[in-house]
Design an enzyme around this catalytic site. Sequence first.
Site, mmCIF file in Angstrom:
data_model
loop_
_atom_site.group_PDB
_atom_site.id
_atom_site.type_symbol
_atom_site.label_atom_id
_atom_site.label_comp_id
_atom_site.label_asym_id
_atom_site.label_seq_id
_atom_site.Cartn_x
_atom_site.Cartn_y
_atom_site.Cartn_z
ATOM 1 C CE1 TYR A 181 -10.668 4.481 9.259
ATOM 2 C CE2 TYR A 181 -10.540 6.684 10.182
ATOM 3 C CZ TYR A 181 -9.950 5.632 9.522
ATOM 4 O OH TYR A 181 -8.648 5.718 9.118
ATOM 5 N NE ARG A 203 -2.238 -9.897 9.970
ATOM 6 C CZ ARG A 203 -2.650 -8.705 10.371
ATOM 7 N NH1 ARG A 203 -2.240 -7.624 9.720
ATOM 8 N NH2 ARG A 203 -3.456 -8.567 11.407
ATOM 9 C CB SER A 204 3.123 -11.517 4.011
ATOM 10 O OG SER A 204 3.670 -12.208 2.903
ATOM 11 C CE LYS A 256 -4.450 6.216 10.831
ATOM 12 N NZ LYS A 256 -3.040 5.959 10.446
ATOM 13 C CG ASP A 294 -7.677 1.506 -5.737
ATOM 14 O OD1 ASP A 294 -8.281 0.698 -4.994
ATOM 15 O OD2 ASP A 294 -7.524 1.313 -6.954
ATOM 16 N N GLY A 342 0.792 -1.216 0.000
ATOM 17 C CA GLY A 342 0.000 0.000 0.000
ATOM 18 C C GLY A 342 0.826 1.269 0.000
ATOM 19 C CG ASN A 387 2.265 3.467 6.255
ATOM 20 O OD1 ASN A 387 1.356 4.136 5.787
ATOM 21 N ND2 ASN A 387 2.396 2.155 5.996
ATOM 22 C CB VAL A 402 4.416 -0.875 15.454
ATOM 23 C CG1 VAL A 402 5.503 -0.999 14.401
ATOM 24 C CG2 VAL A 402 3.047 -0.646 14.833
#
Length: 249
Positions: free
Chosen positions: A151, A39-40, A158, A188, A17, A91, A65
């Site tokens: 949200y 994760r990956s 945030k 996106d 992303g 991020n 984190v």
Amino acid sequence: MQSLKGKVALVTGGTKGIGKAVAVRLAQAGADVAVNYFRSRDTADETVAELKALGSDAIAIRSNVGKHELLHKIFDEIREKYGRLDILISNAALGLYTDALKIDDKAWDLSMHTNAQAFLLCVQHCIDMMPTGSRIVSLSSLGSHRYINGYSAIGVSKAAVECLTKYLAYELAPKRINVNCVSGGFIDTDALKIFPSYDEMFKEVVRRTPFGRVGTPDEVAGVVFFLCTEDARWITGQTIIVDGGYTLA
């Protein structure tokens, strides 16, 4: 593109992303980039290979984190590998979708620990190896100041990130370290696709955005990159909204 040759950067959540797009921009400019992931491992390896192909002495560091007791491992590895850190991009983000009246301890703690407190702790862990003129950029979203259905917990975290950005900018100014935030609109990414009622939301965002589309990770990464350059040396403590004009109406 301005050169970042000789600079060392860390991008948390940097293997997909917006985070990956930022890592690529930094590597293209000559920076050595450490990407954090959780994760990956395969995705992390692919990202590192891509960054190395651009000439970056890149590494991937696995860590959640949100697990604060393990955060030091990221910075221990950076200190051992590079001996310094010139650019910190905070991020990595996580959260549960819920209405405000339904926030429980799990939803609150997950968002606040991973998004807001981790940002603060990352700065505290690395500030001793950041030289004069370093850059810190956090990532936020429109949910920090506008209502987005479901949200609430993430949006509050945030908002905390944006507030922390201001306080850190003031306190780190004597070291000539710039601290800024970039707030992406509807971008996106895979993260956008897990929103409740994604299809309806996507259509509404396109309708309301003057440019008639959603944004791309590269468009956010370009602003983050700019804030890491000398051209942005007189900008600090700011949250820059990158939303194609969505919030104008």
